[in-house]
Design a protein around this motif. Structure first.
Motif, PDB file in Angstrom:
ATOM      1  N   GLU A  23       0.828  -1.200   0.000  1.00  0.00           N
ATOM      2  CA  GLU A  23       0.000   0.000   0.000  1.00  0.00           C
ATOM      3  C   GLU A  23       0.867   1.257   0.000  1.00  0.00           C
ATOM      4  O   GLU A  23       1.969   1.270   0.556  1.00  0.00           O
ATOM      5  CB  GLU A  23      -0.923   0.014   1.219  1.00  0.00           C
ATOM      6  N   ASP A  24       0.329   2.301  -0.563  1.00  0.00           N
ATOM      7  CA  ASP A  24       1.080   3.534  -0.768  1.00  0.00           C
ATOM      8  C   ASP A  24       0.951   4.445   0.452  1.00  0.00           C
ATOM      9  O   ASP A  24       0.263   5.456   0.431  1.00  0.00           O
ATOM     10  CB  ASP A  24       0.570   4.237  -2.031  1.00  0.00           C
ATOM     11  N   TYR A  25       1.619   4.077   1.543  1.00  0.00           N
ATOM     12  CA  TYR A  25       1.588   4.872   2.761  1.00  0.00           C
ATOM     13  C   TYR A  25       2.587   6.020   2.694  1.00  0.00           C
ATOM     14  O   TYR A  25       3.642   5.910   2.058  1.00  0.00           O
ATOM     15  CB  TYR A  25       1.918   4.006   3.975  1.00  0.00           C
ATOM     16  N   ARG A  26       2.259   7.112   3.386  1.00  0.00           N
ATOM     17  CA  ARG A  26       3.145   8.261   3.510  1.00  0.00           C
ATOM     18  C   ARG A  26       3.314   8.607   4.984  1.00  0.00           C
ATOM     19  O   ARG A  26       2.345   8.600   5.744  1.00  0.00           O
ATOM     20  CB  ARG A  26       2.562   9.480   2.765  1.00  0.00           C
ATOM     21  N   LEU A  27       4.539   8.912   5.390  1.00  0.00           N
ATOM     22  CA  LEU A  27       4.808   9.289   6.769  1.00  0.00           C
ATOM     23  C   LEU A  27       4.133  10.623   7.075  1.00  0.00           C
ATOM     24  O   LEU A  27       4.349  11.610   6.366  1.00  0.00           O
ATOM     25  CB  LEU A  27       6.314   9.403   6.996  1.00  0.00           C
ATOM     26  N   ASN A 107       1.512  10.971  26.742  1.00  0.00           N
ATOM     27  CA  ASN A 107       0.512  10.801  25.694  1.00  0.00           C
ATOM     28  C   ASN A 107       0.457  12.027  24.794  1.00  0.00           C
ATOM     29  O   ASN A 107       1.003  13.083  25.127  1.00  0.00           O
ATOM     30  CB  ASN A 107      -0.857  10.521  26.317  1.00  0.00           C
ATOM     31  N   THR A 108      -0.219  11.880  23.677  1.00  0.00           N
ATOM     32  CA  THR A 108      -0.342  12.967  22.693  1.00  0.00           C
ATOM     33  C   THR A 108      -1.701  13.645  22.750  1.00  0.00           C
ATOM     34  O   THR A 108      -2.064  14.379  21.827  1.00  0.00           O
ATOM     35  CB  THR A 108      -0.101  12.444  21.260  1.00  0.00           C
ATOM     36  N   GLN A 109      -2.461  13.424  23.811  1.00  0.00           N
ATOM     37  CA  GLN A 109      -3.809  13.985  23.903  1.00  0.00           C
ATOM     38  C   GLN A 109      -3.796  15.503  23.759  1.00  0.00           C
ATOM     39  O   GLN A 109      -3.024  16.199  24.421  1.00  0.00           O
ATOM     40  CB  GLN A 109      -4.450  13.606  25.235  1.00  0.00           C
ATOM     41  N   GLY A 110      -4.632  16.029  22.888  1.00  0.00           N
ATOM     42  CA  GLY A 110      -4.701  17.460  22.651  1.00  0.00           C
ATOM     43  C   GLY A 110      -3.595  18.007  21.775  1.00  0.00           C
ATOM     44  O   GLY A 110      -3.599  19.202  21.444  1.00  0.00           O
ATOM     45  N   LEU A 111      -2.644  17.152  21.406  1.00  0.00           N
ATOM     46  CA  LEU A 111      -1.519  17.574  20.574  1.00  0.00           C
ATOM     47  C   LEU A 111      -1.538  16.908  19.202  1.00  0.00           C
ATOM     48  O   LEU A 111      -1.382  17.573  18.183  1.00  0.00           O
ATOM     49  CB  LEU A 111      -0.202  17.247  21.284  1.00  0.00           C
ATOM     50  N   HIS A 112      -1.728  15.594  19.191  1.00  0.00           N
ATOM     51  CA  HIS A 112      -1.766  14.828  17.946  1.00  0.00           C
ATOM     52  C   HIS A 112      -2.785  13.700  18.089  1.00  0.00           C
ATOM     53  O   HIS A 112      -2.847  13.039  19.122  1.00  0.00           O
ATOM     54  CB  HIS A 112      -0.400  14.210  17.622  1.00  0.00           C
ATOM     55  N   ALA A 113      -3.552  13.479  17.045  1.00  0.00           N
ATOM     56  CA  ALA A 113      -4.474  12.354  16.983  1.00  0.00           C
ATOM     57  C   ALA A 113      -4.635  11.970  15.527  1.00  0.00           C
ATOM     58  O   ALA A 113      -4.478  12.806  14.621  1.00  0.00           O
ATOM     59  CB  ALA A 113      -5.822  12.702  17.610  1.00  0.00           C
ATOM     60  N   TRP A 114      -4.949  10.700  15.294  1.00  0.00           N
ATOM     61  CA  TRP A 114      -4.999  10.175  13.931  1.00  0.00           C
ATOM     62  C   TRP A 114      -6.184   9.241  13.784  1.00  0.00           C
ATOM     63  O   TRP A 114      -6.514   8.493  14.710  1.00  0.00           O
ATOM     64  CB  TRP A 114      -3.715   9.389  13.611  1.00  0.00           C
ATOM     65  N   GLN A 115      -6.783   9.281  12.607  1.00  0.00           N
ATOM     66  CA  GLN A 115      -7.834   8.326  12.262  1.00  0.00           C
ATOM     67  C   GLN A 115      -7.349   7.504  11.082  1.00  0.00           C
ATOM     68  O   GLN A 115      -7.161   8.027   9.987  1.00  0.00           O
ATOM     69  CB  GLN A 115      -9.137   9.042  11.906  1.00  0.00           C
ATOM     70  N   TYR A 116      -7.098   6.229  11.336  1.00  0.00           N
ATOM     71  CA  TYR A 116      -6.598   5.262  10.370  1.00  0.00           C
ATOM     72  C   TYR A 116      -5.098   5.469  10.095  1.00  0.00           C
ATOM     73  O   TYR A 116      -4.531   6.526  10.345  1.00  0.00           O
ATOM     74  CB  TYR A 116      -7.376   5.301   9.057  1.00  0.00           C
ATOM     75  N   GLY A 117      -4.472   4.418   9.610  1.00  0.00           N
ATOM     76  CA  GLY A 117      -3.068   4.498   9.246  1.00  0.00           C
ATOM     77  C   GLY A 117      -2.289   3.279   9.715  1.00  0.00           C
ATOM     78  O   GLY A 117      -2.835   2.306  10.253  1.00  0.00           O
ATOM     79  N   ARG A 118      -1.001   3.357   9.486  1.00  0.00           N
ATOM     80  CA  ARG A 118      -0.052   2.344   9.944  1.00  0.00           C
ATOM     81  C   ARG A 118       0.800   2.973  11.044  1.00  0.00           C
ATOM     82  O   ARG A 118       1.489   3.977  10.827  1.00  0.00           O
ATOM     83  CB  ARG A 118       0.820   1.868   8.789  1.00  0.00           C
ATOM     84  N   PHE A 119       0.757   2.390  12.224  1.00  0.00           N
ATOM     85  CA  PHE A 119       1.478   2.883  13.396  1.00  0.00           C
ATOM     86  C   PHE A 119       2.602   1.890  13.683  1.00  0.00           C
ATOM     87  O   PHE A 119       2.347   0.685  13.823  1.00  0.00           O
ATOM     88  CB  PHE A 119       0.549   2.968  14.607  1.00  0.00           C
ATOM     89  N   ILE A 120       3.823   2.396  13.803  1.00  0.00           N
ATOM     90  CA  ILE A 120       4.976   1.521  14.003  1.00  0.00           C
ATOM     91  C   ILE A 120       5.812   2.027  15.168  1.00  0.00           C
ATOM     92  O   ILE A 120       6.070   3.230  15.291  1.00  0.00           O
ATOM     93  CB  ILE A 120       5.846   1.445  12.727  1.00  0.00           C
ATOM     94  N   MET A 121       6.248   1.117  16.016  1.00  0.00           N
ATOM     95  CA  MET A 121       7.121   1.450  17.141  1.00  0.00           C
ATOM     96  C   MET A 121       8.205   0.391  17.253  1.00  0.00           C
ATOM     97  O   MET A 121       7.927  -0.804  17.200  1.00  0.00           O
ATOM     98  CB  MET A 121       6.308   1.514  18.443  1.00  0.00           C
ATOM     99  N   TYR A 272       1.988   6.422   9.595  1.00  0.00           N
ATOM    100  CA  TYR A 272       1.862   6.532   8.152  1.00  0.00           C
ATOM    101  C   TYR A 272       0.388   6.501   7.778  1.00  0.00           C
ATOM    102  O   TYR A 272      -0.409   5.812   8.418  1.00  0.00           O
ATOM    103  CB  TYR A 272       2.559   5.359   7.441  1.00  0.00           C
ATOM    104  N   GLN A 273       0.028   7.250   6.738  1.00  0.00           N
ATOM    105  CA  GLN A 273      -1.328   7.199   6.218  1.00  0.00           C
ATOM    106  C   GLN A 273      -1.310   7.201   4.701  1.00  0.00           C
ATOM    107  O   GLN A 273      -0.351   7.671   4.071  1.00  0.00           O
ATOM    108  CB  GLN A 273      -2.165   8.394   6.734  1.00  0.00           C
ATOM    109  N   ARG A 274      -2.377   6.659   4.113  1.00  0.00           N
ATOM    110  CA  ARG A 274      -2.514   6.721   2.668  1.00  0.00           C
ATOM    111  C   ARG A 274      -2.995   8.109   2.270  1.00  0.00           C
ATOM    112  O   ARG A 274      -3.848   8.698   2.953  1.00  0.00           O
ATOM    113  CB  ARG A 274      -3.513   5.673   2.168  1.00  0.00           C
ATOM    114  N   PRO A 275      -2.484   8.662   1.168  1.00  0.00           N
ATOM    115  CA  PRO A 275      -2.995   9.955   0.689  1.00  0.00           C
ATOM    116  C   PRO A 275      -4.477   9.876   0.401  1.00  0.00           C
ATOM    117  O   PRO A 275      -4.981   8.859  -0.087  1.00  0.00           O
ATOM    118  CB  PRO A 275      -2.190  10.196  -0.590  1.00  0.00           C
ATOM    119  N   LYS A 276      -5.192  10.945   0.731  1.00  0.00           N
ATOM    120  CA  LYS A 276      -6.616  10.993   0.458  1.00  0.00           C
ATOM    121  C   LYS A 276      -6.861  11.077  -1.041  1.00  0.00           C
ATOM    122  O   LYS A 276      -6.165  11.797  -1.754  1.00  0.00           O
ATOM    123  CB  LYS A 276      -7.268  12.181   1.157  1.00  0.00           C
ATOM    124  N   LYS A 277      -7.835  10.326  -1.503  1.00  0.00           N
ATOM    125  CA  LYS A 277      -8.148  10.314  -2.932  1.00  0.00           C
ATOM    126  C   LYS A 277      -9.030  11.494  -3.306  1.00  0.00           C
ATOM    127  O   LYS A 277      -9.802  11.981  -2.510  1.00  0.00           O
ATOM    128  CB  LYS A 277      -8.853   8.989  -3.290  1.00  0.00           C
TER     129      LYS A 277
END
Length: 277
Positions: A23-27, A107-121, A272-277
């Motif tokens: 899949e075409d993920y972008r950081l 935590n990232t509460q109030g600073l960063h949040a994401w809906q969908y994607g690939r999360f890597i640690m 990482y997330q896929r670019p919106k179409k």
């Protein structure tokens, strides 16, 4: 990670391995922890005090720091007066006169949040008795568990867990949980090495991996809250948490042989997330 599990669904061991992804993920966001000192305040907030699960540790800022390209969350055995102590209190947070262990939760509460994607640690956990490290997410809307929880990395009592929770009809947590025995993976030899945890989350499913081995996969259609609102907590942004807990409802007994200071080490975390179409 958040609270005791009243409902467990789908527990066990999965041998399936992830196929190579194309899949075409972008950081879209990352923290590489390359600057020594406190975690970047643009990315991380701290929790403070006795927070959840009847855990033994007092969370404080000074137990999380960056050094030599790593985020280190350090559990320490130290005795301090509990500023929340109240004589004859029935609250587990106020009962102890003294703090016996300290650690950190960020935590990232109030600073960063994401809906969908690939999360890597990429990180390294210690598996000594009583330790309960975790990398997890919570939804930004609604109270727990109706906001949804994803435990991308969680360990206690020889179990490496991958968990997803929504709300049942009574508003309690309904858990979709699977685990691997660390002893079967190689025990301390395995734990002494760095490993890569990953979540793939899209409109259809959530899949949780360690070192490209699939541990748990659940369709979003199964994860709708069963309460009166019937919302799906995984169709909203989630924020990210790291912590190193001790004891409590799931962590087990901290033994005299448990070494301190003890560390959860994180090399990097990336989204990482896929670019919106």
């Amino acid at each position: 990670m958040l609270f005791f599990w009243p409902v467990i669904i789908n527990s066990g061991f999965v041998l399936k391995r992830a196929a190579n992804e194309t899949e075409d993920y972008r950081l879209v966001w990352a923290d590489e922890f390359n600057n020594n000192g406190a975690p970047d305040a643009k990315n991380w907030r701290f929790e403070y005090g006795f927070v959840r699960n009847n855990e033994l540790q007092w969370y404080q800022n000074e137990n999380a720091y960056c050094k030599n390209g790593l985020l280190i969350i350090e559990a320490r055995r130290e005795t301090k007066a509990n500023p929340w102590y109240k004589k004859d209190s029935k609250s587990w947070r106020n009962q102890p006169e003294y703090i016996k262990y300290t650690s950190s939760s960020i935590n990232t509460q109030g600073l960063h949040a994401w809906q969908y994607g690939r999360f890597i640690m990429r990180g390294r956990i210690n598996t000594a008795a009583g330790l309960w490290p975790a990398w997890w997410t919570l939804g930004v809307k609604n109270e727990w568990p109706a906001n949804g929880e994803i435990d991308m990395m969680e360990y206690y009592q020889d179990k490496l867990l991958a968990n997803i929770a929504c709300a049942d009809k009574d508003g309690k947590a309904e858990w979709y949980s699977k685990n691997l025995a660390v002893s079967a993976l190689g025990g301390k030899k395995w734990a002494d090495q760095f490993h890569i945890w990953r979540m793939d989350w899209d409109e259809e499913h959530i899949a949780l991996y360690v070192d490209d081995q699939l541990i748990n996969e659940v369709k979003l259609s199964q994860l709708q809250n069963k309460d009166s609102k019937a919302e799906n907590p995984f169709k909203q942004p989630h924020y990210m948490l790291f912590d190193l807990a001790l004891g409590g409802m799931n962590g087990g007994e901290v033994k005299a042989s448990t070494p301190f200071p003890n560390q959860l080490e994180i090399d990097y975390v990336r989204v990482y997330q896929r670019p919106k179409k």
